[in-house]
Design a protein around this motif. Structure first.
Motif, PDB file in Angstrom:
ATOM      1  N   VAL A  25       0.814  -1.220   0.000  1.00  0.00           N
ATOM      2  CA  VAL A  25       0.000   0.000   0.000  1.00  0.00           C
ATOM      3  C   VAL A  25       0.846   1.268   0.000  1.00  0.00           C
ATOM      4  O   VAL A  25       0.338   2.356  -0.234  1.00  0.00           O
ATOM      5  N   LEU A  26       2.145   1.129   0.254  1.00  0.00           N
ATOM      6  CA  LEU A  26       3.037   2.293   0.230  1.00  0.00           C
ATOM      7  C   LEU A  26       3.506   2.565  -1.197  1.00  0.00           C
ATOM      8  O   LEU A  26       3.382   1.728  -2.078  1.00  0.00           O
ATOM      9  N   TYR A  98       1.140   8.911   4.793  1.00  0.00           N
ATOM     10  CA  TYR A  98       1.527   7.645   5.423  1.00  0.00           C
ATOM     11  C   TYR A  98       0.433   7.132   6.363  1.00  0.00           C
ATOM     12  O   TYR A  98       0.172   5.935   6.406  1.00  0.00           O
ATOM     13  N   HIS A 101      -2.082   5.464   4.284  1.00  0.00           N
ATOM     14  CA  HIS A 101      -1.597   4.143   3.848  1.00  0.00           C
ATOM     15  C   HIS A 101      -1.658   3.127   4.989  1.00  0.00           C
ATOM     16  O   HIS A 101      -1.979   1.957   4.765  1.00  0.00           O
ATOM     17  N   GLU A 104      -5.116   2.011   5.305  1.00  0.00           N
ATOM     18  CA  GLU A 104      -5.403   1.094   4.190  1.00  0.00           C
ATOM     19  C   GLU A 104      -4.890  -0.304   4.509  1.00  0.00           C
ATOM     20  O   GLU A 104      -5.559  -1.305   4.243  1.00  0.00           O
ATOM     21  N   CYS A 105      -3.700  -0.370   5.062  1.00  0.00           N
ATOM     22  CA  CYS A 105      -3.111  -1.660   5.412  1.00  0.00           C
ATOM     23  C   CYS A 105      -3.972  -2.354   6.467  1.00  0.00           C
ATOM     24  O   CYS A 105      -4.246  -3.549   6.364  1.00  0.00           O
TER      25      CYS A 105
END
Length: 114
Positions: A25-26, A98, A101, A104-105
């Protein structure tokens, strides 16, 4: 009687799942390290080295509030191993990115954590 929604996965399994999922996701050129938090079995420490020549590193504390939701705290920002003021706009934008993200993770790992 209410059922409390708590994280039941073992911390080492959780850490491993984050290690596998976070890079997906990064941004491709960012690097992340995920470590178990020694003080809290529901928390992880995430160290991100941003891509490019900026030489910024970001440290986050990620704590599971329940099996699905995480609280993300910025712990430190450094540039070339020196702590910097994270209030500047560029850094704030990177931090927000970040954090998004990281959320999201956490979403991607719901099948593992709940």
């Amino acid at each position: 009687m209410s059922k409390t929604d708590v994280l039941t996965i073992d911390q080492s399994e959780l850490t491993q799942a984050w290690r596998q999922t976070l890079p997906t996701v990064l941004n491709e050129s960012d690097q992340a390290e995920v470590m178990a938090d020694e003080h809290n079995p529901s928390s992880l420490r995430i160290h991100i080295r941003s891509a490019g020549h900026s030489m910024y590193t970001f440290d986050f504390l990620v704590t599971y509030v329940d099996s699905r939701e995480v609280k993300v705290e910025l712990v430190d920002v450094e540039k070339a191993d020196v702590t910097v003021d994270e209030r500047n706009e560029l850094i704030q934008n990177l931090v927000e990115d970040y954090i998004r993200h990281i959320h999201e993770c956490a979403q991607a790992l719901k099948k593992v954590t709940s």
